[in-house]
Motif scaffolding. Structure first.
Motif, mmCIF file in Angstrom:
data_model
loop_
_atom_site.group_PDB
_atom_site.id
_atom_site.type_symbol
_atom_site.label_atom_id
_atom_site.label_comp_id
_atom_site.label_asym_id
_atom_site.label_seq_id
_atom_site.Cartn_x
_atom_site.Cartn_y
_atom_site.Cartn_z
ATOM 1 N N TRP A 1 0.768 -1.267 -0.028
ATOM 2 C CA TRP A 1 0.105 -0.003 0.056
ATOM 3 C C TRP A 1 0.964 1.464 0.057
ATOM 4 O O TRP A 1 2.219 1.203 0.245
ATOM 5 C CB TRP A 1 -1.027 -0.037 1.322
ATOM 6 N N THR B 1 -7.607 -0.002 5.480
ATOM 7 C CA THR B 1 -6.447 -0.093 4.641
ATOM 8 C C THR B 1 -5.656 1.223 4.687
ATOM 9 O O THR B 1 -6.006 2.400 4.747
ATOM 10 C CB THR B 1 -6.922 -0.419 3.281
ATOM 11 N N TRP C 1 -1.883 -7.503 4.616
ATOM 12 C CA TRP C 1 -1.856 -8.833 3.735
ATOM 13 C C TRP C 1 -2.986 -9.642 3.753
ATOM 14 O O TRP C 1 -3.776 -10.042 2.577
ATOM 15 C CB TRP C 1 -0.534 -9.700 3.836
ATOM 16 N N LEU D 1 -5.249 -6.875 1.570
ATOM 17 C CA LEU D 1 -5.077 -7.352 0.383
ATOM 18 C C LEU D 1 -5.822 -8.525 -0.367
ATOM 19 O O LEU D 1 -6.166 -8.419 -1.515
ATOM 20 C CB LEU D 1 -3.518 -7.798 0.273
ATOM 21 N N GLU E 1 -4.489 -11.549 -4.968
ATOM 22 C CA GLU E 1 -4.022 -10.186 -4.358
ATOM 23 C C GLU E 1 -5.373 -9.194 -5.008
ATOM 24 O O GLU E 1 -5.866 -9.481 -6.075
ATOM 25 C CB GLU E 1 -2.896 -9.701 -5.181
ATOM 26 N N TYR E 2 -5.668 -8.415 -4.096
ATOM 27 C CA TYR E 2 -7.034 -7.638 -4.248
ATOM 28 C C TYR E 2 -8.186 -8.394 -4.675
ATOM 29 O O TYR E 2 -8.967 -7.941 -5.257
ATOM 30 C CB TYR E 2 -6.490 -6.416 -5.359
#
Length: 859
Positions: A295, A314, A347, A351, A454-455
């Motif tokens: 980030w 976040t 994470w 994430l 991821e994401y």
């Protein structure tokens, strides 16, 4: 027709000719059988893409004026409408943003859902942006909340009218689980991912924080400014946050990224003492996962009256005021595990997010395990094992009330997922998996899981598949029994040596109730000790009871089953006392030595090798073992106090752990003449630890009440919350001459956090009972009223109500006594008039209490 049917026909005919019986009441129909509620992921109708918010807090009303511009993409099925979550709002206008016009749209808003009618049917290839003008009204929402997050109204105004001297004016948000829809319309699903922009119009005296980077801060002509925050990588809606207030900002850096800490100005000089290890944690976790922190920044902020422990928004973590400590206060209680926990969420949780709350342990189990990983790296494995043992014990205690599966698709409320199963058991099971497949495979599996998803959002099968792809083994058996089923194994262990055959047999039995728990497949390590040599073997238990026999050259000096103590469950190790004593002295592993102390501590005999072991354990290099040994000293302290005296004195004055010093002082006060240890208690009043000073003072109050009075007066000069709480406890039981300590209670309430205020008000209840003074009770009304009305903690509010009722009962009893006394007097006498004035005064105070209770209950 055949004989069978002819017979049935005859029976029917005879029945028809028979005299009819009186009618009987038909049986009540049984309740229909229903499928259990299945808590799946939410059905996706649209995808959130981007949310842009224009916000202005209205402090006088505790409301937020907002405009949300929400970009969405239609999911698979075409639709001409959509539903957003929007709790407790006024919806003023909804429109569609397009290149030429912004047509206003029809909408229907009820039951906290905003249904918007689109101008046409949108296909899965269509992206569109809505503009929603609204007012957020969090104070109109019911309190809600749970044990983990005590309120769920999303947006919180703290001392909005700037009248409470005990706290600053602030606002902040708490989104998890589904509370952010109280301050902006959205799709409340952890599976959704979106980027965000927030334009926040606030007074120029305030500082703001939100997700991502501060793009600009523009001063307006009306004494306000507009802060523009941009989060350009996608996150779940519940991770969006804002905070506004008078904060001091302390800035560090990691690899060019800002790492910042927002605290109350008086704690600015201590911010790095509390948060200073954050850059090192970012480096450690990035290297461990082979995945750099993803980030744009990392901020942590401390807010007042926070409704939970901490929150992994976040790039902008929120903490409660418990984090604001001086270096001296940190000697007693250090919250560094909060810091590692919330950082690791960036994470696991931010994430890669759990797809449904049923899979919450994919967020919280990992964050819990991060505490172990950090402690292992920074302070050594033994310290990390101490904390993991504590986590396991907490989970096992919880199973006395409930023990659901880690991944549970049946629950009453999503908030129920926030428990010692999702957190503690989840972390322990990850550790067990790590030990089973090995460090290299474990961390490679985590890297693959993060890169692949991821994401995005995941379920437990995604984690299993990542580990399987790395290590090559089908791990269905592991995930099925540990993640998808409830319970834990109870392992009974017996040993038998055959000198004739030179064989060692180890009998393992799973004794858990198999009606409520699975039969586990258990890979078990076994260590055989031969002098200084240790040989490790592994067996796999697949039956309820199994014998494992080993051919050995000689009888082992010691056998340790599950030496790493990775088993998430209980064990009954049937060893003799002599074997446990040997285990304590010869195992290098903390958990194994700890097990020996725990086993011997409950049934040792005086003047035995076991009692010597317990005395030696008081000097163990592990502070936890020293503490455990002390908790089992009662028998020895009562029968042979002289054998412990010098050691207890040494612990009281020199032990590195303040808990141990406090416990040693408790033993000295309980089992020895107070005056014989007076010099040690005097030294204890100067200890570096506030907890130790409080314990010493408590013992003075019990053993030397005269000295306690002067010590209390001296301690009242201190502002440390721990000391103030100890003093409120002292005065709640004080039976000496009447003293008005209202100011002390006010100061304690002002300095304490929410949960300690709960203790202080409970002490205040006892104090009001003790004094019985109408004057003090009258003073208490405004104190309790302000405390109850300004807290977000409903438990504290209820305790304030109890305190007011205590004063009310006390006064009613006094009023009854005065009325009896008045009625015995002549109506025109001076004494009658004097007593009547007292009755009137008490009645007036009772009316104030009644009015105050009404006000608090309306809140």
């Amino acid at each position: 027709m055949n004989y069978k049917y002819r017979f049935l026909f005859l029976i029917a005919l005879l029945s028809a000719c028979a005299t009819p019986k009186p009618a009987t009441k038909p049986e009540e129909p049984s309740a229909p059988i229903e499928l259990p509620v299945y808590r799946s992921a939410y059905t996706r109708y649209v995808n959130l893409i981007h949310t842009k918010l224009f916000l202005k807090p209205i402090w006088s009303k505790k409301e937020m004026e907002g405009t949300a511009e929400i970009t969405l993409r239609q999911y698979f099925y075409p639709s001409d409408s959509l539903i957003l979550n929007a709790r407790g709002m006024l919806i003023h206008k909804v429109s569609l943003i397009d290149k030429n016009t912004n047509p206003e749209l029809l909408f229907d808003y009820q039951k906290n859902e905003l249904k918007i009618y689109l101008p046409r049917t949108y296909q899965s290839t269509d992206t569109f942006t809505l503009s929603i003008k609204y007012t957020s009204r969090p104070e109109t929402l019911p309190p809600g909340g749970s044990r983990a997050i005590i309120k769920d109204k999303g947006l919180y105004f703290i001392d909005a009218d700037s009248t409470d001297e005990s706290k600053p004016t602030q606002l902040w948000t708490q989104g998890e689980t589904e509370s952010n829809s109280a301050w902006f319309p959205t799709v409340e699903s952890p599976e959704q991912k979106m980027t965000s922009e927030i334009f926040l119009n606030i007074d120029t005296a305030f500082t703001s924080l939100s997700n991502g980077l501060l793009i600009s801060s523009v001063k307006n002509n009306d004494g306000t400014k507009t802060d523009h925050w941009m989060q350009d990588l996608p996150m779940a809606p519940y991770l969006v946050m804002i905070a506004v207030g008078n904060f001091a900002k302390v800035t560090d850096h990691w690899k060019g990224l800002e790492v910042s800490y927002y605290v109350d100005p008086p704690y600015e000089k201590y911010a790095r003492n509390v948060f200073g290890n954050t850059p090192e944690m970012m480096e450690f976790f990035s290297n461990l996962l082979n995945y750099p922190y993803p980030w744009a920044k990392y901020s942590q902020i401390v807010v007042h009256d926070y409704v939970s422990g901490a929150m992994e928004n976040t790039t902008a973590v929120v903490h409660g005021t418990n984090m604001q400590e001086t270096p001296r206060e940190m000697l007693d209680l250090n919250y560094e595990h909060y810091i590692s926990h919330e950082l690791f969420h960036h994470w696991f949780g931010d994430l890669v997010t759990c797809r449904s709350w049923s899979n919450l342990t994919l967020n919280e189990g990992f964050a819990n395990y991060s505490e172990y990983l950090w402690n292992e790296y920074k302070y050594g494995r033994e310290y990390a094992d101490e904390q993991m043992l504590s986590d396991l014990s907490s989970y096992l205690r919880m199973t006395e009330r409930k023990d659901p599966p880690l991944i549970r698709y049946q629950y009453n409320d999503r908030e129920d997922m926030y428990d010692a199963v999702s957190y503690n058991k989840g972390g322990n099971i990850l550790h067990m998996l790590r030990k089973y497949i090995g460090d290299k495979a474990f961390f490679a599996g985590l890297h693959l899981y993060l890169k692949r998803h991821e994401y995005g959002a995941t379920e437990v099968e995604d984690l299993r598949q990542a580990f399987e792809e790395v290590c090559g083994e089908d791990l269905h058996w592991f995930f099925d029994q540990w993640f998808l089923k409830n319970g834990f194994p109870i392992l009974k262990i017996n040993y038998k040596w055959s000198s004739e055959n030179n064989t060692q047999t180890i009998s393992l039995v799973q004794s858990q109730d198999l009606a409520k728990n699975p039969l586990y497949r258990l890979p078990v390590d076994i260590d055989f000790y031969f002098g200084s040599k240790i040989t490790r073997k592994q067996v796999v238990m697949t039956k309820q009871g199994q014998d494992f026999t080993f051919d050995l050259a000689s009888k082992p000096d010691m056998i340790i089953v599950d030496p790493e103590r990775t088993l998430v469950g209980k064990r009954q190790d049937n060893k003799s006392n002599a074997e446990f004593v040997y285990q304590y002295y010869h195992s290098p592993l903390f958990m194994v030595r700890m097990a020996a102390v725990s086993a011997i501590g409950t049934h040792y005999q005086l003047d035995s090798p076991e009692s010597k072991m317990m005395r030696d354990a008081l000097k163990d290099h592990s502070s936890t073992i020293r503490n455990t040994a002390m908790t089992h000293l009662k028998k020895m302290a009562e029968a042979q106090p002289d054998t412990l005296l010098s050691t207890l004195r040494d612990i009281a004055t020199n032990d590195s752990l303040s808990d141990n010093r406090s416990l040693a002082y408790s033993y000295l006060a309980t089992y020895y003449p107070f005056k014989s240890n007076l010099e040690y208690f005097q030294a204890g009043l100067k200890d570096s630890s506030y907890d130790v000073i409080s314990e010493v003072f408590k013992n003075y109050a019990k053993k030397d009440s005269v000295s306690a009075i002067s010590i209390a007066a001296e301690l009242e000069k201190d502002s440390a919350v721990t000391i103030l709480v100890a003093l409120t406890d002292y005065y709640s039981e004080y039976s000496g001459p009447y003293t008005d300590k209202t100011e002390l209670f006010v100061r304690a309430l002002k300095n304490a956090g929410s949960w300690r205020r709960y203790t202080i008000v409970n002490n205040y209840i006892d104090y009001l009972k003790q004094t019985g003074s109408a004057e003090i009770i009258e003073k208490s009304i405004s104190i309790l009223k302000n405390t109850a009305k300004k807290t977000t903690n409903r438990y504290l509010t209820n305790t304030c109500i109890t305190a007011l009722h205590t004063g009310e009962i006390n006064l009613k009893n006094q009023l009854a006594a005065y009325e009896q006394k008045r009625d015995r007097e002549t109506k025109d006498s001076a004494e009658y008039t004097r007593v009547q004035k007292q009755c009137d005064s008490i009645t007036q105070i009772l009316n104030q209490i009644s009015q105050t209770l009404d006000e608090i209950n309306k809140k």
